[in-house]
Design a protein around this motif. Structure first.
Motif, mmCIF file in Angstrom:
data_model
loop_
_atom_site.group_PDB
_atom_site.id
_atom_site.type_symbol
_atom_site.label_atom_id
_atom_site.label_comp_id
_atom_site.label_asym_id
_atom_site.label_seq_id
_atom_site.Cartn_x
_atom_site.Cartn_y
_atom_site.Cartn_z
ATOM 1 N N UNK A 143 -4.853 9.203 -7.522
ATOM 2 C CA UNK A 143 -5.241 7.893 -8.132
ATOM 3 C C UNK A 143 -6.213 7.297 -7.317
ATOM 4 N N UNK A 144 -5.876 7.143 -5.885
ATOM 5 C CA UNK A 144 -6.514 6.503 -4.983
ATOM 6 C C UNK A 144 -8.154 7.175 -4.936
ATOM 7 N N UNK A 145 -8.126 8.365 -4.995
ATOM 8 C CA UNK A 145 -9.562 9.211 -4.819
ATOM 9 C C UNK A 145 -10.302 8.866 -6.158
ATOM 10 N N UNK A 146 -9.817 8.901 -7.276
ATOM 11 C CA UNK A 146 -10.452 8.499 -8.495
ATOM 12 C C UNK A 146 -11.080 7.251 -8.323
ATOM 13 N N UNK A 147 -10.273 6.279 -8.089
ATOM 14 C CA UNK A 147 -10.760 4.776 -8.182
ATOM 15 C C UNK A 147 -11.603 4.613 -7.149
ATOM 16 N N UNK A 148 -11.544 5.109 -5.898
ATOM 17 C CA UNK A 148 -12.266 4.780 -4.822
ATOM 18 C C UNK A 148 -13.537 5.445 -4.537
ATOM 19 N N UNK A 149 -13.719 6.818 -5.005
ATOM 20 C CA UNK A 149 -14.897 7.651 -4.973
ATOM 21 C C UNK A 149 -15.659 7.793 -6.363
ATOM 22 N N UNK A 150 -14.988 7.376 -7.222
ATOM 23 C CA UNK A 150 -15.805 7.565 -8.795
ATOM 24 C C UNK A 150 -16.221 6.374 -9.335
ATOM 25 N N UNK A 151 -15.139 5.528 -9.352
ATOM 26 C CA UNK A 151 -15.141 4.016 -10.296
ATOM 27 C C UNK A 151 -15.595 2.958 -9.130
ATOM 28 N N UNK A 152 -15.368 3.293 -7.773
ATOM 29 C CA UNK A 152 -15.570 2.584 -6.892
ATOM 30 C C UNK A 152 -15.017 1.030 -7.070
ATOM 31 N N UNK A 153 -13.682 1.256 -7.066
ATOM 32 C CA UNK A 153 -12.820 0.244 -7.412
ATOM 33 C C UNK A 153 -11.737 0.235 -6.513
ATOM 34 N N UNK A 154 -11.394 -0.842 -6.045
ATOM 35 C CA UNK A 154 -10.172 -1.023 -4.701
ATOM 36 C C UNK A 154 -9.066 -0.979 -5.676
ATOM 37 N N UNK A 155 -8.087 -0.285 -5.019
ATOM 38 C CA UNK A 155 -6.728 -0.469 -5.426
ATOM 39 C C UNK A 155 -5.781 -0.623 -4.123
ATOM 40 N N UNK A 156 -4.795 -1.693 -4.246
ATOM 41 C CA UNK A 156 -3.995 -1.999 -3.093
ATOM 42 C C UNK A 156 -2.868 -0.993 -3.061
ATOM 43 N N UNK A 157 -2.579 -0.578 -1.845
ATOM 44 C CA UNK A 157 -1.422 0.511 -1.797
ATOM 45 C C UNK A 157 -0.587 -0.335 -1.067
ATOM 46 N N UNK A 158 0.673 -0.239 -1.704
ATOM 47 C CA UNK A 158 1.851 -1.109 -1.379
ATOM 48 C C UNK A 158 2.809 -0.028 -0.829
ATOM 49 N N UNK A 159 3.095 -0.183 0.500
ATOM 50 C CA UNK A 159 4.245 0.702 0.963
ATOM 51 C C UNK A 159 5.634 0.453 0.212
ATOM 52 N N UNK A 160 6.451 1.291 0.155
ATOM 53 C CA UNK A 160 7.688 1.027 -0.475
ATOM 54 C C UNK A 160 8.546 0.039 0.293
ATOM 55 N N UNK A 161 8.419 0.024 1.654
ATOM 56 C CA UNK A 161 8.916 -0.965 2.487
ATOM 57 C C UNK A 161 8.584 -2.345 2.390
ATOM 58 N N UNK A 162 7.396 -2.364 1.737
ATOM 59 C CA UNK A 162 6.740 -3.821 1.525
ATOM 60 C C UNK A 162 7.154 -4.557 0.238
ATOM 61 N N UNK A 163 7.577 -3.577 -0.586
ATOM 62 C CA UNK A 163 7.628 -4.044 -2.031
ATOM 63 C C UNK A 163 8.757 -5.173 -2.218
ATOM 64 N N UNK A 164 9.555 -5.405 -1.203
ATOM 65 C CA UNK A 164 10.644 -6.669 -1.633
ATOM 66 C C UNK A 164 9.736 -7.752 -1.305
ATOM 67 N N UNK A 165 9.026 -7.881 -0.279
ATOM 68 C CA UNK A 165 8.282 -8.979 -0.116
ATOM 69 C C UNK A 165 6.951 -9.352 -0.743
ATOM 70 N N UNK A 166 6.530 -8.090 -1.629
ATOM 71 C CA UNK A 166 5.239 -8.356 -2.060
ATOM 72 C C UNK A 166 5.096 -9.225 -3.284
ATOM 73 N N UNK A 167 4.068 -10.038 -3.333
ATOM 74 C CA UNK A 167 3.774 -10.873 -4.520
ATOM 75 C C UNK A 167 3.011 -10.134 -5.673
ATOM 76 N N UNK A 168 3.763 -9.682 -6.519
ATOM 77 C CA UNK A 168 3.063 -8.935 -7.542
ATOM 78 C C UNK A 168 2.219 -9.450 -8.509
ATOM 79 N N UNK A 169 2.436 -10.840 -8.377
ATOM 80 C CA UNK A 169 1.510 -11.781 -9.409
ATOM 81 C C UNK A 169 -0.071 -11.737 -8.891
ATOM 82 N N UNK A 170 -0.533 -11.119 -7.798
ATOM 83 C CA UNK A 170 -1.762 -11.010 -7.481
ATOM 84 C C UNK A 170 -2.388 -9.828 -8.416
ATOM 85 N N UNK A 171 -1.451 -9.021 -9.031
ATOM 86 C CA UNK A 171 -2.246 -7.731 -9.807
ATOM 87 C C UNK A 171 -1.870 -7.983 -11.351
ATOM 88 N N UNK A 172 -2.690 -7.197 -11.967
ATOM 89 C CA UNK A 172 -2.183 -7.265 -13.518
ATOM 90 C C UNK A 172 -2.061 -5.794 -13.908
#
Length: 849
Positions: free
Chosen positions: A619-648
């Motif tokens: 997924x990361x490779x497709x978006x990064x190298x072909x679509x040239x679109x960033x994607x945030x990689x959220x570590x599982x250990x960080x999910x509890x504190x992550x603000x998901x409202x920043x993403x759609x």
């Protein structure tokens, strides 16, 4: 006696202290050495096996050897994603190296079907030693250091003979990015008092581990697919030299021993690889390996595991180029010393086995060089006369609506030196060419196998990867040969418009162009129904998903809009048109509510422990190298504190997701319900069903009828359990689905029949909603590869490949298959990208009762 030698060898490696003792442990039988050539330990400052050597240190040592010795030359054949050098050390006599271009010219005559030299024994044999394609299988790169030193510094008659009769190419680290990730880990946790306990942190890397490259891809499988710069550089080098013998050094479980070929019997019913390769050549080389390992008391096995059926390994691709590819698997110390069932295994011990196997390969190749050369010559000559089982002489392909996908597939074929021709709007590939067997690999499909338990994939007809419709023909006018220089996509330059721009969404690059326009602040709409309209290029018909940029509705001037549109076209070569009226000839007008404005994706993906790094990396490779679109990689250990409202949009690939407790699952459910899009792939889809985040089901085995008596359990031989159970594993096969072209996830496709790749046992029942099953397996879905009768008829045929399930105001897009497999599935990438770009516009219609 052998077991005693084995234990002694391990103890010897543990007890070694002085540099002299360390050096003698590996190559005392190769003396005398030129004292002016620095040993690896003199250069590095520690004995080999004492710690793990960084890639830059390995490269520096190779440069040093090339500097101080006339037996060695070095070349850089590429760079990794992280800009580490990919190097090849050429080693032979000074005379051979000084005349290498002439020797190469003589060598290449044997791979040219139009020439017939017979001086098989006069030209040095070409041996390519390849190490460390899996970064956390580190012993082989250390062995590469020792091997290079021995060949450059030893004056032993045995070594002199090898140099006189061969040119040896040493690739010390095929996967430098992964190796350095593992090296840092192993050295970081190494204690002065070595810890052999397998539970220790040193022996257990953190996610994503060092096996894979920067984007978490397995480069060992990438020889065929050629997605990454590491593989592309290697293929370019390979097709310049066509070595006679290629090694592929690996590691396996700590409680194993050492494996060398022959492998288990090849799985294909009618293998493309010549029988002489996997039987005669393997059996010719095996005694050399056995003798060398017997000499040092190392245990080994053959024939029981691994297979060379998939042509994309380092141990199989050269077999389709007239060479002999050899797999070695060494039990791993996974650190510096680790407990095994037979005592402690040291890093040094694993290195020595790899070192010894490498020299046994050189010895076998030199002593059989005439046979190897004649075999390679026959291989390529037979390519010009061999008839394919299908009876076809030519394959014809081409997509009339997607020039960039055509170009990508042709570029791919050219990397493998397959001759391609252009005849009108179609491409042709003849089977009568030196790469005859590679043509078969790309286009032929199979459904019969001698063995049903594969080490890996059982399907690799790459034309299907690209969703390239093709057909075999007995005869056709080939047309004009295509080259890398003339394989270009030319689109009419978009002209300024006062009213609207229309962008063709059928093109593979359209999502990338869409993101570029959105990222520059343009509002872009998608056509939810087809239409035809008068454009600057005449009357044109447009498909579902066609993009519309209305000039007057932008927050930018017409001149600024045109600049962005022009940049997007220049960057991605997508067909674009202008129109001066919103009135359509047929279908919806440009002001219709069936043109719907699209939100720019703000995407995230969950990664870390319990998540498939392979699928996440795809997924990361497709978006990064072909679509040239960033994607945030959220570590599982960080999910509890992550603000998901920043993403759609949030992506969940296969994984256990055990870290997501009921509170975190509710958080995920609440976020989706707000109107966002959760995209799940394979095991991720199974997880959301199992955890009841969606009201969907997995396909179940039909219950027996009331009057049906249960079948008695048949007793089977215990020894066959692994094979029998393995048959139900779906290692990788290609199937056909029926795609709803009117669904937003199907936008940009013209044919409702689509090949998909399945390498899992996730079977999703069709949605209970009549409008939510986007892709379902067809009545006769099998295209290529092995699947058991139970999996095919009981589970796959009744199942859906892609469904959408409502969750509050949001939705969950569930893929049963992997649309981004190994970065090579161009044909299904757009299904996944549609989920990201069109997800917010997907609703699930409901009918009144």
């Amino acid at each position: 006696m052998k077991q005693t030698k084995f234990v002694f060898a391990i103890m010897f490696a543990i007890l070694m202290v002085s540099p002299t003792l360390a050096q003698d442990y590996f190559f005392k039988d190769k003396a005398p050495f030129d004292a002016s050539i620095p040993t690896p330990e003199e250069f590095l400052g520690y004995p080999i096996g004492k710690q793990h050597t960084r890639h830059d240190q390995i490269v520096a040592y190779f440069y040093k050897l090339a500097e101080v010795s006339n037996r060695a030359k070095i070349e850089v054949y590429g760079y990794t994603h992280e800009r580490r050098k990919l190097v090849m050390l050429h080693v032979s006599t000074p005379e051979n190296l000084n005349n290498l271009e002439s020797i190469k010219s003589e060598h290449l005559k044997f791979v040219d079907p139009n020439q017939s030299p017979t001086n098989y024994n006069d030209v040095p044999v070409f041996i390519q030693l390849g190490y460390n394609v899996h970064g956390n299988e580190p012993s082989s790169s250390e062995a590469a250091l020792l091997t290079a030193y021995t060949l450059v510094a030893s004056n032993n008659p045995e070594i002199t003979n090898y140099l006189n009769n061969s040119v040896i190419f040493i690739d010390p680290t095929i996967n430098p990015d992964g190796r350095d990730r593992h090296t840092q880990w192993a050295n970081q946790f190494q204690a002065k008092q070595l810890v052999s306990d397998g539970t220790d942190a040193e022996h257990n890397e953190a996610w994503p581990r060092g096996r894979t490259n920067h984007y978490w891809f397995d480069l060992n499988r990438d020889w065929l697919l050629a997605v990454h710069p590491e593989s592309q550089g290697k293929l370019k080098w390979y097709h310049q030299w066509y070595p006679n013998v290629v090694t592929d050094f690996h590691e396996m479980g700590t409680n194993s021993n050492h494996f060398f070929e022959p492998m288990k019997p090849i799985g294909s019913q009618d293998p493309i690889m010549p029988k002489e390769n996997y039987e005669d050549l393997n059996n010719m080389f095996a005694p050399y390996f056995a003798s060398a390992l017997d000499e040092i008391g190392s245990f080994y096995y053959t024939k029981e595991s691994f297979d060379g059926t998939y042509p994309g390994y380092g141990s199989s691709y050269p077999d389709l180029q007239g060479g002999l590819a050899l797999l070695f698997e060494q039990a791993s110390s996974r650190g510096h010393v680790q407990d095994t069932d037979y005592g402690k295994m040291t890093f040094a011990f694993t290195i020595r086995n790899q070192y010894v196997s490498g020299f046994a390969t050189i010895k076998a190749a030199v002593e059989n060089k005439a046979y190897l050369r004649e075999y390679q010559q026959k291989f390529f000559k037979s390519a010009m006369t061999k008839k394919a089982p299908t009876g076809f002489a030519v394959y014809e392909f081409g997509d009339a609506y997607d020039m960039n996908r055509n170009k990508a597939f042709v570029d791919y074929l050219l990397k493998h030196k397959i001759k391609v021709y252009k005849n009108g709007d179609k491409y042709t590939v003849p089977l009568k060419q030196p790469q005859h067997r590679m043509v078969q690999t790309m286009f032929e499909t199979y459904n019969k196998y001698r063995d049903s338990v594969f080490y890996d994939a059982s399907a690799w007809s790459v034309a299907n990867f690209y969703n390239m419709k093709y057909r075999g023909l007995k005869n056709v006018n080939l047309g004009t040969e295509v080259t890398p220089e003339n394989n270009t996509v030319t689109v009419a330059k978009v002209q300024p418009a006062d009213y609207a721009y229309i962008i063709d969404y059928d093109d593979y690059n359209a999502p990338a162009a869409l993101y570029y326009m959105q990222s520059k602040g343009l509002t872009v709409a998608s056509a939810f129904k087809p239409f035809s309209i008068k454009t600057n290029n005449g009357n044109k018909s447009f498909n579902y998903g066609t993009l519309l940029v209305p000039v007057s509705k932008q927050k930018k001037s017409g001149q600024e809009v045109y600049k962005i549109i022009s940049e997007a076209q220049s960057k991605y070569n997508v067909p674009m048109y202008t129109t001066n009226s919103g009135y359509s000839l047929t279908g919806i007008d440009l002001g219709s509510n069936n043109f719907r404005a699209l939100k720019k994706p703000k995407a995230a993906i969950l990664i870390g422990d319990g998540v498939s790094s392979y699928e996440a990396g795809e997924v990361w490779h497709l978006l990064d190298t072909r679509v040239h679109m960033p994607i945030t990689k959220i570590q599982m250990r960080s999910f509890r504190g992550a603000n998901l409202d920043k993403y759609n949009t949030l992506v969940m690939v296969s994984g256990s997701y055990s870290a997501l407790d009921s509170i975190q699952r509710q958080k995920l459910k609440d976020w989706t319900s707000k109107g966002n899009t959760l995209v799940t792939i394979a095991g991720g889809s199974k997880w959301v069903i199992d955890k009841k985040l969606v009201k969907e089901e997995l396909t179940k085995k039909p219950k027996p009828k009331k009057d049906e008596k249960p079948k008695a359990v048949e007793r089977k031989p215990y020894v066959d359990a692994g094979e029998n159970i393995g048959r139900e594993r779906l290692g990788g096969a290609i199937f056909e689905v029926d795609l709803d072209l009117t669904h937003p996830l199907g936008f940009g496709y013209r044919n409702n029949k689509l090949p998909v790749y399945k390498n899992n046992n996730v079977f999703i029942a069709p949605s209970k909603s009549q409008y939510s099953t986007v892709a379902k397996y067809t009545k006769n879905p099998h295209i290529d590869g092995y699947i058991s009768d139970t999996n095919l008829n009981t589970y796959l045929k009744p199942s859906a490949s892609l469904i959408v399930s409502p969750l509050g105001r949001g939705r969950v897009v569930m893929f049963a298959d992997n649309p981004n497999f190994r970065g090579a599935w161009y044909g299904t990438n757009k299904l996944f990208l549609n989920a990201l770009f069109l997800g917010n516009r997907i609703s699930v219609p409901t009918e009144r009762n």
